[in-house]
Design an enzyme around this catalytic site. Structure first.
Site, PDB file in Angstrom:
ATOM      1  N   ASP A   8       0.880  -1.171   0.000  1.00  0.00           N
ATOM      2  CA  ASP A   8       0.000   0.000   0.000  1.00  0.00           C
ATOM      3  C   ASP A   8       0.923   1.228   0.000  1.00  0.00           C
ATOM      4  O   ASP A   8       2.129   1.096  -0.250  1.00  0.00           O
ATOM      5  CB  ASP A   8      -0.999  -0.025   1.171  1.00  0.00           C
ATOM      6  CG  ASP A   8      -0.351   0.177   2.528  1.00  0.00           C
ATOM      7  OD1 ASP A   8       0.903   0.258   2.606  1.00  0.00           O
ATOM      8  OD2 ASP A   8      -1.079   0.252   3.534  1.00  0.00           O
ATOM      9  N   CYS A  65       2.853  -3.518   3.866  1.00  0.00           N
ATOM     10  CA  CYS A  65       2.094  -2.330   4.288  1.00  0.00           C
ATOM     11  C   CYS A  65       2.824  -1.747   5.495  1.00  0.00           C
ATOM     12  O   CYS A  65       3.982  -2.086   5.734  1.00  0.00           O
ATOM     13  CB  CYS A  65       0.624  -2.658   4.550  1.00  0.00           C
ATOM     14  SG  CYS A  65       0.290  -3.777   5.916  1.00  0.00           S
ATOM     15  N   THR A  67       2.457  -1.973   8.863  1.00  0.00           N
ATOM     16  CA  THR A  67       2.814  -2.988   9.860  1.00  0.00           C
ATOM     17  C   THR A  67       2.999  -4.367   9.248  1.00  0.00           C
ATOM     18  O   THR A  67       3.545  -5.259   9.905  1.00  0.00           O
ATOM     19  CB  THR A  67       1.694  -3.116  10.904  1.00  0.00           C
ATOM     20  OG1 THR A  67       0.485  -3.478  10.207  1.00  0.00           O
ATOM     21  CG2 THR A  67       1.485  -1.815  11.670  1.00  0.00           C
ATOM     22  N   HIS A  98       8.029 -25.165   7.522  1.00  0.00           N
ATOM     23  CA  HIS A  98       6.968 -25.829   8.288  1.00  0.00           C
ATOM     24  C   HIS A  98       5.564 -25.536   7.761  1.00  0.00           C
ATOM     25  O   HIS A  98       4.689 -26.393   7.838  1.00  0.00           O
ATOM     26  CB  HIS A  98       7.039 -25.406   9.758  1.00  0.00           C
ATOM     27  CG  HIS A  98       8.243 -25.937  10.470  1.00  0.00           C
ATOM     28  ND1 HIS A  98       8.410 -25.837  11.826  1.00  0.00           N
ATOM     29  CD2 HIS A  98       9.354 -26.585  10.006  1.00  0.00           C
ATOM     30  CE1 HIS A  98       9.573 -26.390  12.181  1.00  0.00           C
ATOM     31  NE2 HIS A  98      10.161 -26.840  11.083  1.00  0.00           N
ATOM     32  N   HIS A 133       4.645 -31.944   8.627  1.00  0.00           N
ATOM     33  CA  HIS A 133       4.163 -30.593   8.341  1.00  0.00           C
ATOM     34  C   HIS A 133       3.104 -30.602   7.238  1.00  0.00           C
ATOM     35  O   HIS A 133       2.204 -29.769   7.228  1.00  0.00           O
ATOM     36  CB  HIS A 133       5.327 -29.685   7.955  1.00  0.00           C
ATOM     37  CG  HIS A 133       6.370 -29.595   9.021  1.00  0.00           C
ATOM     38  ND1 HIS A 133       6.110 -29.064  10.264  1.00  0.00           N
ATOM     39  CD2 HIS A 133       7.669 -30.001   9.052  1.00  0.00           C
ATOM     40  CE1 HIS A 133       7.209 -29.139  11.011  1.00  0.00           C
ATOM     41  NE2 HIS A 133       8.158 -29.700  10.298  1.00  0.00           N
TER      42      HIS A 133
HETATM   43  C1  RB5 Z   1      -1.826   2.607   6.565  1.00  0.00           C
HETATM   44  O1  RB5 Z   1      -1.817   3.798   7.289  1.00  0.00           O
HETATM   45  C2  RB5 Z   1      -1.689   1.415   7.512  1.00  0.00           C
HETATM   46  O2  RB5 Z   1      -2.826   1.275   8.272  1.00  0.00           O
HETATM   47  C3  RB5 Z   1      -1.402   0.159   6.729  1.00  0.00           C
HETATM   48  O3  RB5 Z   1      -0.255   0.341   5.962  1.00  0.00           O
HETATM   49  C4  RB5 Z   1      -1.157  -1.105   7.525  1.00  0.00           C
HETATM   50  O4  RB5 Z   1      -0.225  -0.875   8.529  1.00  0.00           O
HETATM   51  C5  RB5 Z   1      -2.336  -1.817   7.989  1.00  0.00           C
HETATM   52  O5  RB5 Z   1      -2.241  -2.908   8.562  1.00  0.00           O
END
Ligand code: RB5
Length: 142
Positions: A8, A65, A67, A98, A133
């Site tokens: 993203d 993304c 996180t 695994h 596995h």
């Molecule tokens: C975008 O601001 C953020 O929410 C997205 O990149 C991600 O971390 C969502 O899980």
């Protein structure tokens, strides 16, 4: 080996870094976007990536993304996808060995570029061990 990659807006810069790293290391890369860091919704891009892995257009996918969590949740909604969010190289090896993971997700706001490259290396250079596995992976599919 052909690798799909997507992100993203929060993962855009790391996507470009990892894409170049893969190409420099001889991989063929299919980039499912986005093409800039304008705000987008990660499920739209997770969907493109999962479709390409399921259709075997690419062998593995990499999603990024902020996180890695949202991308990971979205990818794992698709049947046949085993997506793993990794922030360390050992987990990246073990999820191939695994879980037979077919998508690696990364958090661009959590890890740095060099760690991300190490994680990608371990993911792409580790093989599924099968055996006990395989039974467990079959149960996930069921
Ligand atoms: C975008 O601001 C953020 O929410 C997205 O990149 C991600 O971390 C969502 O899980």
């Amino acid at each position: 080996m052909k690798i799909g990659i997507t992100s993203d807006h929060a993962g855009y810069d790391l996507k470009e870094t990892i894409k170049k790293y893969l190409i420099d290391n001889g991989y063929e890369v299919v980039d499912f976007g986005p093409e800039n860091a304008n705000s987008v919704d990660y499920p739209d891009f997770a969907k493109k990536l999962t479709k390409s892995v399921i259709s075997e257009e690419v062998k593995y996918g990499i999603g990024i993304c902020g996180t890695g969590i949202g991308m990971n949740i979205a990818c794992n909604k698709a049947k046949g996808i085993r997506a793993a969010l990794c922030s360390d190289p050992l987990s990246a090896s073990l999820t191939r060995q695994h879980n037979n993971a077919n998508i690696l997700n990364l958090g661009a706001r959590i890890i740095g570029d060099e760690l991300a490259k190490n994680i990608v290396d371990n993911f792409l250079n580790s093989e599924f061990e099968g055996g006990r596995h395989q039974n467990r992976v079959n149960k996930i599919e069921d």
